[in-house]
Design an enzyme around this catalytic site. Structure first.
Site, short mmCIF file in Angstrom:
data_model
loop_
_atom_site.label_atom_id
_atom_site.label_comp_id
_atom_site.label_asym_id
_atom_site.label_seq_id
_atom_site.Cartn_x
_atom_site.Cartn_y
_atom_site.Cartn_z
N LYS A 99 0.82 -1.21 0.00
CA LYS A 99 0.00 0.00 0.00
C LYS A 99 0.85 1.26 0.00
O LYS A 99 0.57 2.21 -0.73
CB LYS A 99 -0.93 0.01 1.22
CG LYS A 99 -1.97 -1.09 1.23
CD LYS A 99 -3.01 -0.89 2.32
CE LYS A 99 -2.40 -0.77 3.72
NZ LYS A 99 -1.71 -2.01 4.15
N ARG A 175 -10.83 -0.54 8.42
CA ARG A 175 -10.43 -1.94 8.55
C ARG A 175 -11.53 -2.81 9.14
O ARG A 175 -11.31 -3.99 9.40
CB ARG A 175 -9.17 -2.03 9.42
CG ARG A 175 -7.95 -1.40 8.77
CD ARG A 175 -6.72 -1.62 9.59
NE ARG A 175 -5.52 -1.07 8.96
CZ ARG A 175 -4.30 -1.16 9.47
NH1 ARG A 175 -4.11 -1.80 10.62
NH2 ARG A 175 -3.27 -0.63 8.83
N ARG A 210 11.34 -5.86 6.67
CA ARG A 210 11.13 -4.42 6.51
C ARG A 210 11.86 -3.64 7.60
O ARG A 210 11.88 -4.02 8.77
CB ARG A 210 9.63 -4.13 6.56
CG ARG A 210 9.24 -2.74 6.15
CD ARG A 210 7.76 -2.67 5.83
NE ARG A 210 6.90 -3.12 6.93
CZ ARG A 210 5.58 -3.19 6.82
NH1 ARG A 210 4.98 -2.87 5.68
NH2 ARG A 210 4.86 -3.59 7.86
N ARG A 239 10.08 -1.83 13.15
CA ARG A 239 8.89 -1.42 13.90
C ARG A 239 8.49 -2.53 14.87
O ARG A 239 8.65 -3.72 14.57
CB ARG A 239 7.74 -1.12 12.94
CG ARG A 239 8.02 0.10 12.09
CD ARG A 239 6.83 0.60 11.29
NE ARG A 239 5.84 -0.39 10.90
CZ ARG A 239 4.98 -0.20 9.90
NH1 ARG A 239 5.02 0.92 9.19
NH2 ARG A 239 4.08 -1.12 9.60
N ARG A 250 -1.85 -9.94 12.96
CA ARG A 250 -2.46 -8.87 12.16
C ARG A 250 -3.12 -9.42 10.90
O ARG A 250 -4.18 -8.93 10.47
CB ARG A 250 -1.41 -7.82 11.80
CG ARG A 250 -0.94 -7.00 13.00
CD ARG A 250 0.41 -6.37 12.75
NE ARG A 250 0.40 -5.44 11.65
CZ ARG A 250 1.51 -4.99 11.06
NH1 ARG A 250 2.70 -5.42 11.45
NH2 ARG A 250 1.43 -4.13 10.07
#
Length: 305
Positions: A99, A175, A210, A239, A250
Site C-alpha cells: 500500500k 479496517r 522491513r 517497527r 495482524r
C-alpha cells in the site's frame, strides 16, 4: 414606410418606460442621408432584430429569452466549464501488501493527499498520550485500535483544506465494518476502493525484512530494497509490530474484517494483484483511475454545456 415603423416602435418603447412620446429631433444635416434616399440595410437589421427580440415577450408564446447578437460588446456573464470534483480513493490490503509504495506512486501522478491511518496512529503513540498508549496495547496484540480513537483522527485529517481541495487517498482505513459505517455517517464516501491481494507467505517475508529509517522516514527491505549506504543501514530500525509473530496476528485480524468492509463498497471495488512488481501493480491501478477521471470529466462537460 420604414420611418413610420420606427416612430411606432419609439412610441411603444417610450410608453413602456414611462416617458412622454416626443418626436425624435432631426439629426444634423451633414450626418443625415438625403430625404429621398433608401433606408440603410443596418436600419432594416436593427428593426428586424428589435422586433424579434420584443416578440419573445409575447404571453401567447412563452419562451426562453435569448438576447439578439450585436457587434457591440455585451456585458453578459461568462459561464466557465464546470470543474470536476477531486478524487476520493481508499486503498486497502494486508500488512506489507504494498500500500505504501502504491500510495506514493498514486500521489505523485494524481496529486491526492495521502492520509495513512497507521501513520496517524504511530504519531499519536509517539506523543505519549493516553490514546497513544491504548493504541499501542491493541497493536501489540494484533488487534484493531478502538474506533473512537481512529475515527476522529481520520475525520480531522480529511477535513483539512488540502484534502478537500486536492482530493484524498485514504490508506489502510477502514479496517472493519464499524469503521466503514462511521465514515459513511460522517459523510465520507470514496469514488473507488482498491484492494491489493498478496499470498500470505509473501506478506510474512515482506514484513519481517522491513526496516525504517528514523531520520528520513523511508521504508527499506533487507532483501528487496536494501539501504543505499552502510551509514543508513546502521541506523535502520524494525517497527515493534513487524515481527513474524505479530504480523500473523495482524493477518488473521485483516482476513476476519476485510470481507465485511468490502460488502460496504462492493459496487466501487477493484481487486489488484499485489504480488507482481510495483510497476505492474501501479499499471492496474492507474488504468482504473484514468477511466474514473475520464468519466467524471465527460460528466462535468455535459453539465456545463
Amino acid at each position: 414606410m420604414a420611418c413610420n415603423v420606427n416612430v411606432v416602435h419609439q412610441a411603444a418603447m417610450a410608453s413602456a418606460i414611462g416617458q412622454p412620446n416626443k418626436p425624435s429631433q432631426r439629426p444634423n444635416a451633414s450626418l443625415s442621408a438625403p430625404s429621398n434616399s433608401k433606408p440603410k440595410s443596418c436600419c432594416k437589421l436593427l428593426l428586424s432584430s428589435q422586433s424579434s427580440f420584443i416578440s419573445g415577450f409575447s404571453p401567447s408564446r412563452p419562451q426562453t429569452l435569448t438576447p439578439f447578437r450585436s457587434s457591440r460588446a455585451q456585458n453578459f456573464p461568462v459561464v466557465g466549464s464546470a470543474k470536476a470534483e477531486p478524487l476520493r480513493i481508499m486503498i486497502s490490503g494486508a500488512p506489507a501488501s504494498g500500500k505504501g509504495t502504491q500510495c506514493q506512486l498514486i500521489t505523485q501522478k494524481y496529486g491526492l493527499v495521502h492520509v495513512a491511518a497507521g501513520d496517524l496512529l504511530r504519531a499519536e503513540i509517539a506523543s505519549g498520550s493516553e490514546n497513544g498508549r491504548r493504541a499501542r496495547e491493541c497493536m501489540e496484540q494484533g488487534q484493531l485500535v478502538p474506533d473512537e480513537i481512529v475515527v476522529m483522527m481520520v475525520k480531522e485529517r480529511l477535513l483539512q483544506p488540502d484534502s478537500k481541495e486536492k482530493g484524498w487517498l485514504l490508506d489502510g482505513y477502514p479496517r472493519s465494518s464499524s469503521q466503514a459505517i462511521a465514515l459513511k455517517e460522517l459523510g465520507f464516501k470514496p469514488d473507488l476502493f482498491i484492494l491489493l491481494e498478496v499470498p500470505e507467505e509473501i506478506l510474512v517475508e515482506r514484513v519481517v525484512g522491513r526496516r525504517l529509517d528514523p531520520i528520513t522516514g523511508k521504508i527499506y527491505h533487507l532483501k528487496y530494497s536494501p539501504p543505499e549506504t552502510q551509514e543508513i543501514a546502521s541506523r535502520l530500525t524494525q517497527r515493534f509490530d513487524d515481527t513474524e509473530e505479530k504480523v500473523k496476528l495482524r493477518l488473521n485480524t485483516h482476513h476476519q474484517n476485510v470481507e465485511a468492509v468490502l460488502s460496504m463498497y462492493e459496487d466501487i471495488t477493484i481487486k489488484v494483484n499485489g504480488s507482481v512488481n510495483k510497476e505492474d501493480v501501479f499499471t492496474q491501478i492507474d488504468s482504473a483511475l484514468t477511466q474514473l477521471l475520464d468519466k467524471r470529466q465527460a460528466t462535468s462537460e455535459s453539465l456545463a454545456a
